[in-house]
Design an enzyme around this catalytic site. Structure first.
Site, PDB file in Angstrom:
ATOM      1  N   HIS A 174       0.847  -1.291  -0.178  1.00 27.37           N
ATOM      2  CA  HIS A 174       0.131  -0.052  -0.059  1.00 27.37           C
ATOM      3  C   HIS A 174       0.771   1.319   0.097  1.00 27.37           C
ATOM      4  O   HIS A 174       0.651   2.128  -0.755  1.00 27.37           O
ATOM      5  CB  HIS A 174      -0.805   0.068   1.141  1.00 27.37           C
ATOM      6  CG  HIS A 174      -1.669   1.040   1.479  1.00 27.37           C
ATOM      7  ND1 HIS A 174      -3.221   1.089   1.185  1.00 27.37           N
ATOM      8  CD2 HIS A 174      -1.455   2.417   1.680  1.00 27.37           C
ATOM      9  CE1 HIS A 174      -3.723   2.162   1.432  1.00 27.37           C
ATOM     10  NE2 HIS A 174      -2.711   3.242   1.793  1.00 27.37           N
ATOM     11  N   GLU A 175       1.775   1.245   0.982  1.00 24.24           N
ATOM     12  CA  GLU A 175       2.800   2.610   1.105  1.00 24.24           C
ATOM     13  C   GLU A 175       3.445   2.698  -0.159  1.00 24.24           C
ATOM     14  O   GLU A 175       3.615   3.837  -0.926  1.00 24.24           O
ATOM     15  CB  GLU A 175       3.475   2.465   2.282  1.00 24.24           C
ATOM     16  CG  GLU A 175       2.866   2.409   3.617  1.00 24.24           C
ATOM     17  CD  GLU A 175       1.866   3.577   3.687  1.00 24.24           C
ATOM     18  OE1 GLU A 175       1.958   4.559   3.239  1.00 24.24           O
ATOM     19  OE2 GLU A 175       0.939   3.062   4.415  1.00 24.24           O
ATOM     20  N   HIS A 178       1.668   4.342  -3.094  1.00 24.00           N
ATOM     21  CA  HIS A 178       1.345   5.820  -2.907  1.00 24.00           C
ATOM     22  C   HIS A 178       2.523   6.371  -3.894  1.00 24.00           C
ATOM     23  O   HIS A 178       2.362   7.451  -4.373  1.00 24.00           O
ATOM     24  CB  HIS A 178       1.677   6.210  -1.374  1.00 24.00           C
ATOM     25  CG  HIS A 178       0.365   5.919  -0.835  1.00 24.00           C
ATOM     26  ND1 HIS A 178      -0.943   6.562  -1.401  1.00 24.00           N
ATOM     27  CD2 HIS A 178      -0.291   5.436   0.351  1.00 24.00           C
ATOM     28  CE1 HIS A 178      -2.028   6.319  -0.573  1.00 24.00           C
ATOM     29  NE2 HIS A 178      -1.624   5.678   0.601  1.00 24.00           N
ATOM     30  N   TYR A 189      -4.632  14.102  -3.052  1.00 30.26           N
ATOM     31  CA  TYR A 189      -5.045  13.386  -1.715  1.00 30.26           C
ATOM     32  C   TYR A 189      -6.267  14.198  -0.926  1.00 30.26           C
ATOM     33  O   TYR A 189      -5.969  14.396   0.480  1.00 30.26           O
ATOM     34  CB  TYR A 189      -3.717  13.170  -1.012  1.00 30.26           C
ATOM     35  CG  TYR A 189      -3.947  12.033   0.121  1.00 30.26           C
ATOM     36  CD1 TYR A 189      -3.797  10.442  -0.508  1.00 30.26           C
ATOM     37  CD2 TYR A 189      -3.955  12.186   1.260  1.00 30.26           C
ATOM     38  CE1 TYR A 189      -4.135   9.449   0.562  1.00 30.26           C
ATOM     39  CE2 TYR A 189      -4.011  11.075   2.282  1.00 30.26           C
ATOM     40  CZ  TYR A 189      -3.949   9.725   1.581  1.00 30.26           C
ATOM     41  OH  TYR A 189      -4.154   8.825   2.702  1.00 30.26           O
ATOM     42  N   GLU A 198      -6.276   6.169  -2.529  1.00 29.99           N
ATOM     43  CA  GLU A 198      -6.119   5.065  -1.255  1.00 29.99           C
ATOM     44  C   GLU A 198      -6.491   3.944  -2.053  1.00 29.99           C
ATOM     45  O   GLU A 198      -5.851   3.012  -1.604  1.00 29.99           O
ATOM     46  CB  GLU A 198      -7.172   5.825  -0.588  1.00 29.99           C
ATOM     47  CG  GLU A 198      -6.609   6.359   0.895  1.00 29.99           C
ATOM     48  CD  GLU A 198      -5.510   5.620   1.343  1.00 29.99           C
ATOM     49  OE1 GLU A 198      -5.990   4.492   2.024  1.00 29.99           O
ATOM     50  OE2 GLU A 198      -4.366   6.006   1.338  1.00 29.99           O
ATOM     51  N   ASP A 270     -13.371  15.189   7.722  1.00 24.51           N
ATOM     52  CA  ASP A 270     -12.245  14.428   8.342  1.00 24.51           C
ATOM     53  C   ASP A 270     -11.528  13.772   7.585  1.00 24.51           C
ATOM     54  O   ASP A 270     -11.940  13.390   6.382  1.00 24.51           O
ATOM     55  CB  ASP A 270     -12.733  13.435   9.515  1.00 24.51           C
ATOM     56  CG  ASP A 270     -13.307  14.189  10.759  1.00 24.51           C
ATOM     57  OD1 ASP A 270     -12.892  15.427  10.978  1.00 24.51           O
ATOM     58  OD2 ASP A 270     -14.036  13.658  11.421  1.00 24.51           O
ATOM     59  N   HIS A 276     -10.001   7.430   3.475  1.00 22.86           N
ATOM     60  CA  HIS A 276      -9.842   6.140   3.769  1.00 22.86           C
ATOM     61  C   HIS A 276     -11.204   5.443   3.960  1.00 22.86           C
ATOM     62  O   HIS A 276     -11.327   4.165   4.467  1.00 22.86           O
ATOM     63  CB  HIS A 276      -8.902   5.993   5.031  1.00 22.86           C
ATOM     64  CG  HIS A 276      -7.577   6.252   4.927  1.00 22.86           C
ATOM     65  ND1 HIS A 276      -7.139   7.516   4.970  1.00 22.86           N
ATOM     66  CD2 HIS A 276      -6.418   5.399   4.809  1.00 22.86           C
ATOM     67  CE1 HIS A 276      -5.917   7.739   5.016  1.00 22.86           C
ATOM     68  NE2 HIS A 276      -5.315   6.321   4.583  1.00 22.86           N
TER      69      HIS A 276
END
Lengths: 365, 89
Positions: A174-175, A178, A189, A198, A270, A276
Site C-alpha cells: 500500500h505504502e 502511494h 489526496y 487510497e 475528516d 480512507h
C-alpha cells in the site's frame, strides 16, 4: 585497566537497544540513549565501519544500471520521529538481521518490487530504478504507516490495539503504491481523487500479497492490514475490499465505517474528505471485476487498473465517475470493446452505484 | 472551557477523539496559558501526505485543522497533554 578506558563510548547497537526500552524502570536510561543517539557522530560513519560494502555492491555502483534491479535500504528510526532514521539497518545484499521489522520491510519491498516489475514491467516506483527506502521503529508506540513522498515509514504500534505495521505485506505494498501514484497520475489526496489514490494503494497492496502467496481471487482474503490488530480487538483487518464495512466491529474502535457502494457514500471533512472511508467503493468495484473474471487478480484486473493509473488520461482531481470511465476505456483499449474484461468493469461499477457511464439501454440487447 | 482533539486518517482511517475539561484540571492555569499562547488562525494550507493523520483541535471559539507534520511545538504539547489526561497518564 588503563585510564583511557573511561572514554570508551557505548557502542551504537547498545544505544539503539536502550533507546527502544519500553520498561518504565528504564525510562531514564532509554531517554539518555535516545539523546545520545541524537548527538552522536554521523551514522553513515558507523555504517561504513560496521558494514563495508560487499564487493558485488561496490562493483555495481560503477556499472551501468540494469533495469529491474532492486536496491533497498531499511533504516531504524529507534523510536524517534526523524527521517530517515539513525541507523542503516539493512541494505541490498546484506544478510537478515535479528530485527523482524527490518526483515519484514526488506522482504515486503522485495515482493512489491517483484509484482510491479514482473507483471507490469515497472522498474521501481518511478520506473527508473528508484532505490526503495523504508524506515521502521518510527516514533514511540506509533500507530501508523505512511509514505512521506520519498520513503515508507512504519510505526511499532502501541501493542494494545495495533501490532507493528510491517506485519502486513498489504500495508507495505500500500505504502509503496502511494509512491507509484505520486510518480504517475499524482492524484490529489483529498475527496474523491484522494479516495481513488487510497484505493489504488489497497488494490496493489492486496495484489502484492496475492502474488507473493500465489492466491487466486477465490483463495485470497481481500483484506488490508490483516494481523495488525492485537488479539484484544474484535476485528480481522483494517479494511475488506470484498465486503467493505466488515473488517472490524469493536467496542473501543467502533465498526468499520467503509461503504461498499455510492448509497453509503460518506460526506466528511475528516480524513482529508474521507479518503480512507469512501475508498471502499472503488475497492469493491475492483474486487467485483476480479470475481467476474476469476483466476489471478494481478492478471487482467490488475492490468486494467495499472493501465488506468499510468496511462496519462486520469486528471489529478478525477472523481469516482471519471475514474470509472477511465477504467472502462482502459479495459476496452487492452482487451477490446465489448470484451469479457470490458463488460466485467462496466458491470462492477454499475453494482457499486457508478453505472452512469452505461447507456440507459444497451442498443442491441 | 473544553478542549477537543480529534484525529482522523492514518492508514487505518480510524477516528479518535480526546476531550479535556480545562477547569477540572489541577493545573488549569497552565492549561489556559498554553491555550492562549497557541497560534490559532495561523495554520498554513499544505498538501496532505498519504496516510498521515489529520488533527482537528477545538476550543471555543477557536477551531483549527492541522496535518500531522504541522503538529509541532505548542500544538504537539497540547495534543500530548490532552491524550495524557484521557489515557490516565
Amino acid at each position: 585497566m588503563k585510564a583511557t578506558a573511561r572514554c570508551t563510548i557505548v557502542p551504537p547497537y547498545l544505544l539503539v537497544r536502550l533507546a527502544r526500552l519500553d520498561d518504565p524502570r528504564f525510562a531514564a536510561a532509554a531517554e539518555a540513549a535516545r539523546q545520545s543517539l541524537l548527538r552522536d557522530i554521523p551514522l553513515r560513519e558507523h555504517r561504513a565501519a560496521a558494514h563495508p560494502l560487499p564487493p558485488a555492491l561496490a562493483v555495481r555502483a560503477g556499472a551501468a544500471r540494469q533495469r529491474g534491479r532492486i536496491d533497498r535500504s531499511i533504516w531504524d528510526a529507534v523510536g524517534l520521529e526523524r527521517l530517515p532514521g539513525r541507523l542503516l539497518a539493512r541494505a541490498e545484499g546484506w544478510p537478515p538481521t535479528s530485527d523482524p521489522a527490518v526483515n519484514e520491510a526488506h522482504d515486503g519491498l522485495g515482493e512489491t518490487h517483484t509484482l510491479f516489475w514482473t507483471r507490469f514491467a515497472r522498474d521501481s516506483i518511478d520506473d527508473r530504478g528508484m532505490p526503495l527506502e523504508a524506515s521502521v521503529h518510527y516514533g514511540r508506540k506509533y500507530d501508523n504507516a505512511f509514505w512521506d513522498g520519498e520513503r515508507m515509514v512504519f510505526g511499532d504500534g502501541d501493542g494494545q490495539v495495533f501490532n507493528r505495521f510491517t506485519l502486513s505485506l498489504t500495508v507495505i505494498g500500500h505504502e509503496l503504491t502511494h509512491g507509484v501514484t505520486q510518480h504517475t497520475a499524482n492524484l490529489t489526496y483529498a475527496g474523491q481523487s484522494g479516495a481513488v489514490n487510497e484505493s489504488m494503494s489497497d488494490v496493489f497492496g492486496s495484489l502484492v500479497e496475492q502474488h507473493a502467496r500465489g492466491q487466486t481471487t477465490a483463495e485470497a482474503s481481500w483484506l488490508i492490514g490483516e494481523g495488525l490488530f492485537t488479539e484484544q480487538v474484535q476485528g480481522v483487518a483494517l479494511r475488506s475490499m470484498k465486503a467493505p464495512g466488515t473488517a472490524y466491529n469493536d467496542d473501543v474502535l467502533g465498526k468499520d465505517p467503509q461503504p461498499g457502494s455510492m448509497a453509503g457514500y460518506i460526506d466528511t471533512e475528516d480524513d482529508n474528505g474521507g479518503v480512507h472511508l469512501n475508498s471502499g467503493i472503488p475497492n469493491r468495484a475492483f474486487y467485483l471485476v476480479a470475481e467476474a473474471l476469476g483466476g489471478n487478480a494481478w492478471e487482467a484486473p490488475g492490468q486494467i487498473w495499472y493501465d488506468t493509473l499510468t496511462g496519462g488520461a486520469l486528471g489529478r482531481r478525477v472523481d469516482f465517475a471519471g475514474f470509472a470511465r477511465a477504467t472502462e476505456a482502459a479495459a476496452a483499449a487492452r482487451f477490446g470493446p465489448g470484451s469479457r474484461e470490458h463488460a466485467a468493469v462496466r458491470s462492477a461499477w454499475h453494482e457499486v452505484g457508478l453505472g452512469l457511464s452505461l447507456p440507459a439501454r444497451a442498443p442491441s440487447e | 472551557m473544553k478542549v477537543i482533539v480529534s484525529r482522523s486518517g492514518g492508514i487505518a482511517g480510524i477516528r479518535v477523539t480526546w476531550e479535556v475539561q480545562v477547569d477540572e484540571q489541577p493545573d488549569a492555569p497552565s492549561w489556559r496559558e498554553l491555550l492562549d499562547s497557541l497560534p490559532w488562525g495561523q495554520a498554513e494550507e499544505t498538501a496532505p501526505e498519504p496516510d498521515r493523520y489529520v488533527y482537528r483541535i477545538r476550543c471555543a471559539p477557536h477551531e483549527v485543522v492541522l496535518p500531522e507534520p504541522q503538529v509541532a511545538g505548542p500544538w504537539k504539547d497540547l495534543v500530548d497533554r490532552v491524550r495524557a489526561v484521557n489515557e490516565g497518564r
